[in-house]
Write a protein that holds these residues in place. Structure first.
Motif, PDB file in Angstrom:
ATOM      1  N   ILE A   1      -1.192 -31.902  20.722  1.00 15.98           N
ATOM      2  CA  ILE A   1      -0.336 -32.262  21.855  1.00 15.98           C
ATOM      3  C   ILE A   1       0.804 -31.265  21.973  1.00 15.98           C
ATOM      4  O   ILE A   1       1.132 -30.801  23.067  1.00 15.98           O
ATOM      5  CB  ILE A   1       0.201 -33.699  21.709  1.00 15.98           C
ATOM      6  N   GLY A   2       1.384 -30.912  20.840  1.00 17.28           N
ATOM      7  CA  GLY A   2       2.464 -29.930  20.841  1.00 17.28           C
ATOM      8  C   GLY A   2       2.022 -28.601  21.427  1.00 17.28           C
ATOM      9  O   GLY A   2       2.735 -27.996  22.221  1.00 17.28           O
ATOM     10  N   GLN A   3       0.818 -28.167  21.059  1.00 15.34           N
ATOM     11  CA  GLN A   3       0.301 -26.899  21.580  1.00 15.34           C
ATOM     12  C   GLN A   3       0.052 -26.980  23.081  1.00 15.34           C
ATOM     13  O   GLN A   3       0.398 -26.063  23.825  1.00 15.34           O
ATOM     14  CB  GLN A   3      -0.990 -26.524  20.853  1.00 15.34           C
ATOM     15  N   VAL A   4      -0.535 -28.089  23.520  1.00 16.30           N
ATOM     16  CA  VAL A   4      -0.857 -28.249  24.940  1.00 16.30           C
ATOM     17  C   VAL A   4       0.413 -28.309  25.790  1.00 16.30           C
ATOM     18  O   VAL A   4       0.482 -27.718  26.865  1.00 16.30           O
ATOM     19  CB  VAL A   4      -1.726 -29.507  25.154  1.00 16.30           C
TER      20      VAL A   4
ATOM     21  N   HIS B   1      -5.290 -29.654  30.835  1.00 13.15           N
ATOM     22  CA  HIS B   1      -4.327 -28.568  31.091  1.00 13.15           C
ATOM     23  C   HIS B   1      -3.825 -28.606  32.536  1.00 13.15           C
ATOM     24  O   HIS B   1      -2.621 -28.440  32.776  1.00 13.15           O
ATOM     25  CB  HIS B   1      -4.936 -27.200  30.770  1.00 13.15           C
ATOM     26  N   ARG B   2      -4.695 -28.827  33.482  1.00 16.23           N
ATOM     27  CA  ARG B   2      -4.268 -28.898  34.891  1.00 16.23           C
ATOM     28  C   ARG B   2      -3.348 -30.094  35.110  1.00 16.23           C
ATOM     29  O   ARG B   2      -2.371 -30.005  35.852  1.00 16.23           O
ATOM     30  CB  ARG B   2      -5.469 -28.958  35.830  1.00 16.23           C
ATOM     31  N   SER B   3      -3.659 -31.216  34.474  1.00 14.90           N
ATOM     32  CA  SER B   3      -2.818 -32.419  34.603  1.00 14.90           C
ATOM     33  C   SER B   3      -1.428 -32.165  34.043  1.00 14.90           C
ATOM     34  O   SER B   3      -0.417 -32.518  34.663  1.00 14.90           O
ATOM     35  CB  SER B   3      -3.469 -33.599  33.868  1.00 14.90           C
ATOM     36  N   ILE B   4      -1.382 -31.540  32.904  1.00 12.95           N
ATOM     37  CA  ILE B   4      -0.089 -31.253  32.278  1.00 12.95           C
ATOM     38  C   ILE B   4       0.685 -30.220  33.091  1.00 12.95           C
ATOM     39  O   ILE B   4       1.903 -30.342  33.243  1.00 12.95           O
ATOM     40  CB  ILE B   4      -0.301 -30.827  30.818  1.00 12.95           C
TER      41      ILE B   4
ATOM     42  N   GLU C   1       5.490 -30.263  17.033  1.00 15.68           N
ATOM     43  CA  GLU C   1       4.755 -31.458  16.607  1.00 15.68           C
ATOM     44  C   GLU C   1       5.676 -32.666  16.463  1.00 15.68           C
ATOM     45  O   GLU C   1       5.325 -33.781  16.840  1.00 15.68           O
ATOM     46  CB  GLU C   1       4.063 -31.139  15.281  1.00 15.68           C
ATOM     47  N   ASN C   2       6.864 -32.455  15.936  1.00 11.43           N
ATOM     48  CA  ASN C   2       7.807 -33.565  15.754  1.00 11.43           C
ATOM     49  C   ASN C   2       8.294 -34.119  17.088  1.00 11.43           C
ATOM     50  O   ASN C   2       8.543 -35.318  17.213  1.00 11.43           O
ATOM     51  CB  ASN C   2       8.990 -33.141  14.882  1.00 11.43           C
ATOM     52  N   THR C   3       8.429 -33.264  18.080  1.00  8.99           N
ATOM     53  CA  THR C   3       8.807 -33.739  19.405  1.00  8.99           C
ATOM     54  C   THR C   3       7.713 -34.637  19.959  1.00  8.99           C
ATOM     55  O   THR C   3       7.988 -35.680  20.557  1.00  8.99           O
ATOM     56  CB  THR C   3       9.071 -32.559  20.354  1.00  8.99           C
ATOM     57  N   SER C   4       6.467 -34.253  19.749  1.00  7.30           N
ATOM     58  CA  SER C   4       5.349 -35.084  20.183  1.00  7.30           C
ATOM     59  C   SER C   4       5.403 -36.443  19.493  1.00  7.30           C
ATOM     60  O   SER C   4       5.236 -37.487  20.135  1.00  7.30           O
ATOM     61  CB  SER C   4       4.013 -34.392  19.878  1.00  7.30           C
TER      62      SER C   4
END
Length: 186
Positions: free
Chosen positions: A153-156, A83-86, A161-164
């Motif tokens: 990944i989408g949630q994070v 989370h910090r990295s993102i 989800e499709n964008t991920s």
């Protein structure tokens, strides 16, 4: 043997909650290298990854009273690091492109990668990944290296989800171009 390993980590967490600086330092020694690697794979910059590592441990130790051990300390800490990295990448104005409906056919027709080939050339691929744009590198790292699925990944990342999936496919294509340019073929 594994139970001893888990019990030792559990005991260190208990001691940290009780204020033991030594136990905190032992947890840091146990997890710092792995967490630094995770941050580095996501942000692609060692100095920033080191900052994230320090902030993640500070955050974890400050919030340790909230840690209920429903999961392992390592997994809990990994979530903080990711989370910090993102968040750092978001500050860099992470540019993820929303997909259009027509791109779903591209996803369905995409040929999967062979995991054996990836494992064989891990060092070269990790080096090539450093050349990817942040958005591509993050999705690729979270999916391939950290084991997140596209929904997670989408949630994070705060995307669908499709964008991920699309970012992942584009990252694969771009990475393949880089590997071919460097003379490293699949």
């Amino acid at each position: 043997m594994e139970a001893v390993f888990v019990d030792k980590h559990y005991q260190l967490v208990v001691e940290c909650k009780q204020g033991s600086k030594k136990a905190c330092y032992e947890l840091y020694k146990l997890y710092s290298k792995a967490m630094l690697n995770i941050a580095f794979r996501i942000v692609g910059n060692l100095a920033e990854a080191e900052d994230i590592l320090q902030e993640a441990f500070t955050d974890a130790f400050n919030r340790l009273k909230d840690f209920r051990q429903e999961t392992t300390f390592g997994l809990w800490l990994k979530q903080i690091v990711v989370h910090r990295s993102i968040n750092l990448l978001r500050k860099r104005k992470l540019d993820l492109v929303e997909i259009e409906d027509g791109h779903l056919d591209d996803i369905a027709n995409e040929e999967p990668w062979n995991d054996d080939d990836i494992q064989h050339k891990v060092a070269q691929i990790k080096d090539a990944m450093k050349e990817l744009p942040d958005g591509y590198r993050v999705v690729l790292s979270l999916y391939l290296l950290e084991g997140y699925d596209h929904e997670e990944i989408g949630q994070v990342l705060g995307i669908n989800e499709n964008t991920s999936r699309t970012q992942f496919l584009r990252a694969k294509r771009k990475l393949n171009e880089i590997l071919i340019r460097k003379g490293i073929t699949r």
